[in-house]
Design a protein around this motif. Structure first.
Motif, PDB file in Angstrom:
ATOM      1  N   THR A   8       0.957  -1.389  -0.198  1.00 14.10           N
ATOM      2  CA  THR A   8       0.218  -0.177   0.260  1.00 14.10           C
ATOM      3  C   THR A   8       0.882   1.718  -0.086  1.00 14.10           C
ATOM      4  O   THR A   8       0.863   2.211  -0.632  1.00 14.10           O
ATOM      5  CB  THR A   8      -1.193   0.158   1.105  1.00 14.10           C
ATOM      6  OG1 THR A   8      -1.681  -1.193   0.781  1.00 14.10           O
ATOM      7  CG2 THR A   8      -1.987   1.414   1.095  1.00 14.10           C
ATOM      8  N   LYS A   9       1.714   1.672   1.011  1.00 12.04           N
ATOM      9  CA  LYS A   9       2.767   2.506   0.849  1.00 12.04           C
ATOM     10  C   LYS A   9       3.332   2.356  -0.753  1.00 12.04           C
ATOM     11  O   LYS A   9       3.428   3.725  -1.248  1.00 12.04           O
ATOM     12  CB  LYS A   9       3.549   2.329   2.047  1.00 12.04           C
ATOM     13  CG  LYS A   9       3.392   2.118   3.176  1.00 12.04           C
ATOM     14  CD  LYS A   9       4.436   2.326   4.477  1.00 12.04           C
ATOM     15  CE  LYS A   9       3.619   2.198   5.690  1.00 12.04           C
ATOM     16  NZ  LYS A   9       4.800   2.124   6.842  1.00 12.04           N
ATOM     17  N   GLU A  10       3.357   1.855  -1.744  1.00 14.76           N
ATOM     18  CA  GLU A  10       4.143   1.294  -3.058  1.00 14.76           C
ATOM     19  C   GLU A  10       3.264   2.421  -3.734  1.00 14.76           C
ATOM     20  O   GLU A  10       4.346   3.038  -3.747  1.00 14.76           O
ATOM     21  CB  GLU A  10       4.854   0.331  -2.902  1.00 14.76           C
ATOM     22  CG  GLU A  10       6.429  -0.449  -2.158  1.00 14.76           C
ATOM     23  CD  GLU A  10       7.620   0.724  -2.848  1.00 14.76           C
ATOM     24  OE1 GLU A  10       7.730   1.355  -3.549  1.00 14.76           O
ATOM     25  OE2 GLU A  10       8.276   1.757  -1.778  1.00 14.76           O
ATOM     26  N   ALA A  11       3.034   2.054  -3.269  1.00 15.20           N
ATOM     27  CA  ALA A  11       1.152   2.338  -4.663  1.00 15.20           C
ATOM     28  C   ALA A  11       1.069   3.643  -4.593  1.00 15.20           C
ATOM     29  O   ALA A  11       0.840   4.134  -5.162  1.00 15.20           O
ATOM     30  CB  ALA A  11      -0.245   1.385  -4.078  1.00 15.20           C
ATOM     31  N   VAL A  12       1.027   4.190  -2.813  1.00 20.61           N
ATOM     32  CA  VAL A  12       0.832   5.665  -2.834  1.00 20.61           C
ATOM     33  C   VAL A  12       1.689   6.419  -2.798  1.00 20.61           C
ATOM     34  O   VAL A  12       1.717   7.769  -2.084  1.00 20.61           O
ATOM     35  CB  VAL A  12      -0.435   5.743  -2.235  1.00 20.61           C
ATOM     36  CG1 VAL A  12      -1.696   5.029  -2.154  1.00 20.61           C
ATOM     37  CG2 VAL A  12       0.260   5.409   0.191  1.00 20.61           C
ATOM     38  N   LYS A  13       2.901   5.685  -2.861  1.00 23.91           N
ATOM     39  CA  LYS A  13       3.796   6.763  -2.520  1.00 23.91           C
ATOM     40  C   LYS A  13       4.557   8.054  -3.476  1.00 23.91           C
ATOM     41  O   LYS A  13       4.637   8.892  -3.375  1.00 23.91           O
ATOM     42  CB  LYS A  13       5.830   6.452  -2.445  1.00 23.91           C
ATOM     43  CG  LYS A  13       5.725   5.887  -4.146  1.00 23.91           C
ATOM     44  CD  LYS A  13       7.179   5.012  -3.653  1.00 23.91           C
ATOM     45  CE  LYS A  13       7.329   4.810  -5.769  1.00 23.91           C
ATOM     46  NZ  LYS A  13       8.296   3.954  -5.224  1.00 23.91           N
ATOM     47  N   SER A  14       3.626   8.162  -4.065  1.00 22.41           N
ATOM     48  CA  SER A  14       3.543   9.035  -5.317  1.00 22.41           C
ATOM     49  C   SER A  14       2.816  10.620  -5.176  1.00 22.41           C
ATOM     50  O   SER A  14       2.267  11.417  -5.756  1.00 22.41           O
ATOM     51  CB  SER A  14       3.351   9.435  -6.809  1.00 22.41           C
ATOM     52  OG  SER A  14       1.718   8.611  -7.118  1.00 22.41           O
ATOM     53  N   LEU A  15       1.461   9.776  -3.836  1.00 20.10           N
ATOM     54  CA  LEU A  15       0.777  10.776  -3.770  1.00 20.10           C
ATOM     55  C   LEU A  15       0.820  12.084  -2.598  1.00 20.10           C
ATOM     56  O   LEU A  15       1.419  11.081  -1.492  1.00 20.10           O
ATOM     57  CB  LEU A  15      -0.900  10.143  -3.833  1.00 20.10           C
ATOM     58  CG  LEU A  15      -1.437   9.063  -4.094  1.00 20.10           C
ATOM     59  CD1 LEU A  15      -2.556   8.417  -3.881  1.00 20.10           C
ATOM     60  CD2 LEU A  15      -1.743  10.354  -5.806  1.00 20.10           C
ATOM     61  N   SER A  16       0.345  13.183  -2.250  1.00 22.89           N
ATOM     62  CA  SER A  16       0.725  14.543  -1.505  1.00 22.89           C
ATOM     63  C   SER A  16      -0.705  14.072  -0.189  1.00 22.89           C
ATOM     64  O   SER A  16      -1.794  13.838  -0.266  1.00 22.89           O
ATOM     65  CB  SER A  16       0.783  15.074  -1.934  1.00 22.89           C
ATOM     66  OG  SER A  16       1.276  15.363  -2.234  1.00 22.89           O
ATOM     67  N   ASN A  17      -0.253  14.101   1.399  1.00 21.81           N
ATOM     68  CA  ASN A  17      -1.274  13.904   1.405  1.00 21.81           C
ATOM     69  C   ASN A  17      -2.153  12.621   2.334  1.00 21.81           C
ATOM     70  O   ASN A  17      -3.281  12.439   2.197  1.00 21.81           O
ATOM     71  CB  ASN A  17      -2.339  15.184   1.550  1.00 21.81           C
ATOM     72  CG  ASN A  17      -1.706  16.319   1.839  1.00 21.81           C
ATOM     73  OD1 ASN A  17      -0.329  16.096   2.006  1.00 21.81           O
ATOM     74  ND2 ASN A  17      -1.590  17.255   0.846  1.00 21.81           N
ATOM     75  N   VAL A  18      -1.300  11.986   1.449  1.00 23.27           N
ATOM     76  CA  VAL A  18      -1.411  10.117   1.879  1.00 23.27           C
ATOM     77  C   VAL A  18      -1.090   9.269   3.039  1.00 23.27           C
ATOM     78  O   VAL A  18       0.145   9.169   2.946  1.00 23.27           O
ATOM     79  CB  VAL A  18      -1.687   9.170   0.781  1.00 23.27           C
ATOM     80  CG1 VAL A  18      -2.255   8.001   1.156  1.00 23.27           C
ATOM     81  CG2 VAL A  18      -2.353   9.958   0.040  1.00 23.27           C
ATOM     82  N   THR A  19      -1.073   8.927   4.528  1.00 25.14           N
ATOM     83  CA  THR A  19      -0.519   8.074   5.561  1.00 25.14           C
ATOM     84  C   THR A  19      -1.144   6.740   5.314  1.00 25.14           C
ATOM     85  O   THR A  19      -2.358   6.202   5.259  1.00 25.14           O
ATOM     86  CB  THR A  19      -1.153   9.254   6.404  1.00 25.14           C
ATOM     87  OG1 THR A  19      -0.874   9.950   6.576  1.00 25.14           O
ATOM     88  CG2 THR A  19       0.087   8.063   7.488  1.00 25.14           C
ATOM     89  N   VAL A  20      -0.097   5.505   5.638  1.00 21.79           N
ATOM     90  CA  VAL A  20      -0.776   4.503   5.858  1.00 21.79           C
ATOM     91  C   VAL A  20      -0.202   3.994   7.222  1.00 21.79           C
ATOM     92  O   VAL A  20       0.828   4.013   7.938  1.00 21.79           O
ATOM     93  CB  VAL A  20      -0.163   3.177   4.284  1.00 21.79           C
ATOM     94  CG1 VAL A  20      -0.347   2.267   4.696  1.00 21.79           C
ATOM     95  CG2 VAL A  20       0.131   3.956   3.079  1.00 21.79           C
ATOM     96  N   VAL A  21      -1.676   2.982   7.885  1.00 24.85           N
ATOM     97  CA  VAL A  21      -0.769   2.514   8.795  1.00 24.85           C
ATOM     98  C   VAL A  21      -1.479   0.968   8.865  1.00 24.85           C
ATOM     99  O   VAL A  21      -2.416   1.145   8.576  1.00 24.85           O
ATOM    100  CB  VAL A  21      -2.190   3.746   9.956  1.00 24.85           C
ATOM    101  CG1 VAL A  21      -1.296   5.011  10.186  1.00 24.85           C
ATOM    102  CG2 VAL A  21      -3.276   3.500   9.870  1.00 24.85           C
ATOM    103  N   GLY A  22      -1.593   0.199  10.243  1.00 25.43           N
ATOM    104  CA  GLY A  22      -1.844  -1.002   9.966  1.00 25.43           C
ATOM    105  C   GLY A  22      -3.310  -0.918  11.608  1.00 25.43           C
ATOM    106  O   GLY A  22      -2.990  -0.109  12.010  1.00 25.43           O
ATOM    107  N   PHE A  23      -3.848  -1.705  11.647  1.00 27.71           N
ATOM    108  CA  PHE A  23      -4.642  -1.650  12.935  1.00 27.71           C
ATOM    109  C   PHE A  23      -5.870  -2.589  12.773  1.00 27.71           C
ATOM    110  O   PHE A  23      -5.462  -3.503  12.454  1.00 27.71           O
ATOM    111  CB  PHE A  23      -6.479  -0.136  12.871  1.00 27.71           C
ATOM    112  CG  PHE A  23      -7.264  -0.705  11.580  1.00 27.71           C
ATOM    113  CD1 PHE A  23      -8.050  -0.689  12.504  1.00 27.71           C
ATOM    114  CD2 PHE A  23      -6.825  -0.729  10.429  1.00 27.71           C
ATOM    115  CE1 PHE A  23      -8.936  -1.103  11.319  1.00 27.71           C
ATOM    116  CE2 PHE A  23      -7.830  -0.611   9.524  1.00 27.71           C
ATOM    117  CZ  PHE A  23      -9.244  -1.220  10.216  1.00 27.71           C
TER     118      PHE A  23
END
Length: 163
Positions: A55-70
């Motif tokens: 998920t982090k790799e897929a969205v790395k080009s986007l600004s203002n996006v964070t990935v967390v597990g829960f």
């Protein structure tokens, strides 16, 4: 006032449909937090760490996006991250009943958090993680339904021990 949205899911793996929803959400909200659920009940193909990495790799080009597990209630996670909106994707009518119930449940737990339903583009309407997992089991073609970064990670899993 800054609007933060939480987009929870299993993301097993993240697909072009998910990515489409994230891009749409970014047009509406200042920040999107992608929350990758442990989801042991669903018996995911990929570990939580693998799903977070993809998920982090897929969205790395986007600004203002964070990935967390829960591994807690979605509304608790939303509160912890000051998110007042939960994003859910709707592909077809079959998704609607389940998503509506989930939205009402979350609202009953915390009525300050709104659920917003977004539809992917028509080209991604058929894409689901379960379809991808089935294709992967049989070495089917997935490059047209997965972000290229995710396709590369899965391709590099040379141990081929897809859970």
């Amino acid at each position: 006032m800054r609007k933060t949205a939480l987009y929870p899911g299993t993301f097993d793996p993240i697909t072009n449909g998910h990515f489409d929803i994230i891009e749409r959400a970014l047009r509406l909200f200042d920040e999107v937090i992608i929350a990758v659920a442990i989801s042991q009940d669903k018996k995911p193909m990929f570990s939580l760490d693998e799903r977070i990495e993809m998920t982090k790799e897929a969205v790395k080009s986007l600004s203002n996006v964070t990935v967390v597990g829960f591994d807690n209630l979605t509304v608790e996670l939303a509160k912890a991250h000051n998110a007042s909106i939960i994003i859910r994707g709707l592909r077809a009518v079959s998704d609607f009943e389940y998503e509506l119930q989930l939205g009402y449940l979350n609202n009953s737990l915390d009525d300050t958090i709104e659920t917003v339903y977004l539809m992917p583009k028509l080209q991604n309407a058929f894409v689901s993680s379960s379809i991808v997992r089935n294709l992967l089991k049989f070495n089917g073609k997935t490059d047209h339904i997965l972000p290229k970064e995710v396709q590369k990670i899965i391709g590099n899993m040379t141990s081929c021990t897809l859970h």
